[in-house]
Write an enzyme that holds these catalytic residues in place. Structure first.
Site, PDB file in Angstrom:
ATOM      1  N   GLU A 101       0.856  -1.189   0.000  1.00  0.00           N
ATOM      2  CA  GLU A 101       0.000   0.000   0.000  1.00  0.00           C
ATOM      3  C   GLU A 101       0.887   1.232   0.000  1.00  0.00           C
ATOM      4  OE1 GLU A 101      -2.235  -0.886   3.551  1.00  0.00           O
ATOM      5  OE2 GLU A 101      -1.133   0.669   4.622  1.00  0.00           O
ATOM      6  N   TYR A 113       6.207   1.044  -8.975  1.00  0.00           N
ATOM      7  CA  TYR A 113       5.426  -0.188  -8.830  1.00  0.00           C
ATOM      8  C   TYR A 113       4.741  -0.550 -10.151  1.00  0.00           C
ATOM      9  CZ  TYR A 113       6.093   0.984  -3.886  1.00  0.00           C
ATOM     10  OH  TYR A 113       6.648   1.307  -2.680  1.00  0.00           O
TER      11      TYR A 113
HETATM   12  C1  LIG Z   1      10.244   5.380  -4.143  1.00  0.00           C
HETATM   13  C2  LIG Z   1      11.753   5.150  -4.075  1.00  0.00           C
HETATM   14  C3  LIG Z   1      12.047   3.940  -3.216  1.00  0.00           C
HETATM   15  C4  LIG Z   1      12.265   4.903  -5.516  1.00  0.00           C
HETATM   16  O1  LIG Z   1      13.671   4.637  -5.421  1.00  0.00           O
HETATM   17  P1  LIG Z   1      14.686   5.115  -6.568  1.00  0.00           P
HETATM   18  O2  LIG Z   1      15.975   4.467  -6.307  1.00  0.00           O
HETATM   19  O3  LIG Z   1      14.652   6.595  -6.691  1.00  0.00           O
HETATM   20  O4  LIG Z   1      13.966   4.455  -7.839  1.00  0.00           O
HETATM   21  P2  LIG Z   1      14.643   4.200  -9.253  1.00  0.00           P
HETATM   22  O5  LIG Z   1      15.872   5.010  -9.407  1.00  0.00           O
HETATM   23  O6  LIG Z   1      14.742   2.740  -9.433  1.00  0.00           O
HETATM   24  O7  LIG Z   1      13.522   4.758 -10.181  1.00  0.00           O
HETATM   25  C5  LIG Z   1      13.113   6.126 -10.011  1.00  0.00           C
HETATM   26  C6  LIG Z   1      13.265   6.871 -11.313  1.00  0.00           C
HETATM   27  O8  LIG Z   1      14.615   6.899 -11.741  1.00  0.00           O
HETATM   28  C7  LIG Z   1      14.695   6.469 -13.102  1.00  0.00           C
HETATM   29  N1  LIG Z   1      15.977   5.784 -13.259  1.00  0.00           N
HETATM   30  C8  LIG Z   1      16.279   4.547 -12.916  1.00  0.00           C
HETATM   31  N2  LIG Z   1      17.559   4.272 -13.222  1.00  0.00           N
HETATM   32  C9  LIG Z   1      18.058   5.406 -13.744  1.00  0.00           C
HETATM   33  C10 LIG Z   1      19.326   5.764 -14.233  1.00  0.00           C
HETATM   34  N3  LIG Z   1      20.342   4.908 -14.263  1.00  0.00           N
HETATM   35  N4  LIG Z   1      19.487   7.024 -14.675  1.00  0.00           N
HETATM   36  C11 LIG Z   1      18.463   7.906 -14.658  1.00  0.00           C
HETATM   37  N5  LIG Z   1      17.240   7.621 -14.202  1.00  0.00           N
HETATM   38  C12 LIG Z   1      17.040   6.379 -13.762  1.00  0.00           C
HETATM   39  C13 LIG Z   1      13.527   5.531 -13.231  1.00  0.00           C
HETATM   40  O9  LIG Z   1      13.127   5.384 -14.582  1.00  0.00           O
HETATM   41  C14 LIG Z   1      12.497   6.248 -12.433  1.00  0.00           C
HETATM   42  O10 LIG Z   1      11.985   7.328 -13.202  1.00  0.00           O
HETATM   43  P3  LIG Z   1      10.526   7.903 -12.932  1.00  0.00           P
HETATM   44  O11 LIG Z   1      10.425   8.283 -11.465  1.00  0.00           O
HETATM   45  O12 LIG Z   1      10.445   9.073 -13.842  1.00  0.00           O
HETATM   46  O13 LIG Z   1       9.597   6.793 -13.299  1.00  0.00           O
HETATM   47  C15 LIG Z   1      12.492   6.426  -3.557  1.00  0.00           C
HETATM   48  O14 LIG Z   1      12.053   7.544  -4.284  1.00  0.00           O
HETATM   49  C16 LIG Z   1      12.289   6.684  -2.074  1.00  0.00           C
HETATM   50  O15 LIG Z   1      13.024   6.180  -1.239  1.00  0.00           O
HETATM   51  N6  LIG Z   1      11.289   7.519  -1.737  1.00  0.00           N
HETATM   52  C17 LIG Z   1      11.055   7.899  -0.338  1.00  0.00           C
HETATM   53  C18 LIG Z   1      10.487   6.762   0.443  1.00  0.00           C
HETATM   54  C19 LIG Z   1       9.196   6.251  -0.165  1.00  0.00           C
HETATM   55  O16 LIG Z   1       8.333   7.019  -0.603  1.00  0.00           O
HETATM   56  N7  LIG Z   1       9.043   4.919  -0.172  1.00  0.00           N
HETATM   57  C20 LIG Z   1       7.870   4.255  -0.701  1.00  0.00           C
HETATM   58  C21 LIG Z   1       6.833   4.175   0.360  1.00  0.00           C
HETATM   59  S1  LIG Z   1       5.466   3.186  -0.196  1.00  0.00           S
END
Ligand SMILES: CC(C)(COP(=O)(O)OP(=O)(O)OC[C@H]1O[C@@H](n2cnc3c(N)ncnc32)[C@H](O)[C@@H]1OP(=O)(O)O)[C@@H](O)C(=O)NCCC(=O)NCCS
Length: 147
Positions: A101, A113
């Site tokens: 969730e 997701y």
């Molecule tokens: C949600 C969360 C876990 C995502 O983690 P993240 O490491 O940033 O995720 P990713 O890097 O795998 O993907 C995020 C974005 O980066 C992009 N990306 C992935 N690899 C990449 C790369 N090598 N270069 C550039 N962009 C990249 C993805 O396409 C994605 O793009 P989008 O947001 O436009 O769809 C992170 O933002 C976070 O910790 N948020 C705060 C805590 C939170 O909200 N947790 C979820 C609670 S339910």
């Protein structure tokens, strides 16, 4: 590198969550590290813990309980890697579905997701207190992935 975290990593995990703000409480982190039905996976970059995810085994399904990445390390694919590991874990457990969730306003997490094949099953209206500085309450989206 991704590895399984143990109670020995508790202090590092608390420090990471304080910055990532995924919503897991300190007690949830301690409980997860000590629970044989829960896996806590960590992502490391040069010996720094940069991200983590918690997945719990339920009788038929598995549940993603938390996922968080250091703000400075977001957008590098770490969230995708951690989620891939969580999905592999649920498949190894032969879980029917992986459930989660998420706050309806957390567009970044929702995109991650959806990219990984989750779909929305429903909503819990007004489930979360509103984000800091805003009034009212916020919906929770319920999502799942068939394993
Ligand atoms: C949600 C969360 C876990 C995502 O983690 P993240 O490491 O940033 O995720 P990713 O890097 O795998 O993907 C995020 C974005 O980066 C992009 N990306 C992935 N690899 C990449 C790369 N090598 N270069 C550039 N962009 C990249 C993805 O396409 C994605 O793009 P989008 O947001 O436009 O769809 C992170 O933002 C976070 O910790 N948020 C705060 C805590 C939170 O909200 N947790 C979820 C609670 S339910």
């Amino acid at each position: 590198m991704i590895s399984q975290l143990t109670p020995a990593h508790a202090a590092l995990l608390h420090a990471l969550e304080a910055k990532a703000n995924s919503g897991a409480s300190p007690q949830q982190l301690v409980d997860a590290l000590g629970d044989p039905n829960t896996q806590v996976v960590g992502h490391w970059q040069q010996n720094v813990l940069t991200g983590y995810a918690i997945v719990m085994r339920l009788p038929f399904d598995a549940e993603l309980q938390a996922i968080g990445v250091l703000p400075a390390c977001q957008g590098q694919g770490i969230g995708q890697q951690l989620l891939g590991e969580v999905i592999a874990c649920a498949q190894q457990w032969q879980s029917e579905r992986l459930l989660l969730e998420v706050r309806a306003s957390n567009q970044r997490a929702i995109r991650l997701y959806l990219q990984q094949g989750f779909h929305e099953d429903g909503r819990r209206r007004g489930y979360y207190p509103a984000a800091l500085g805003t009034a009212g309450r916020e919906d929770a989206l319920l999502m799942s992935l068939s394993c």
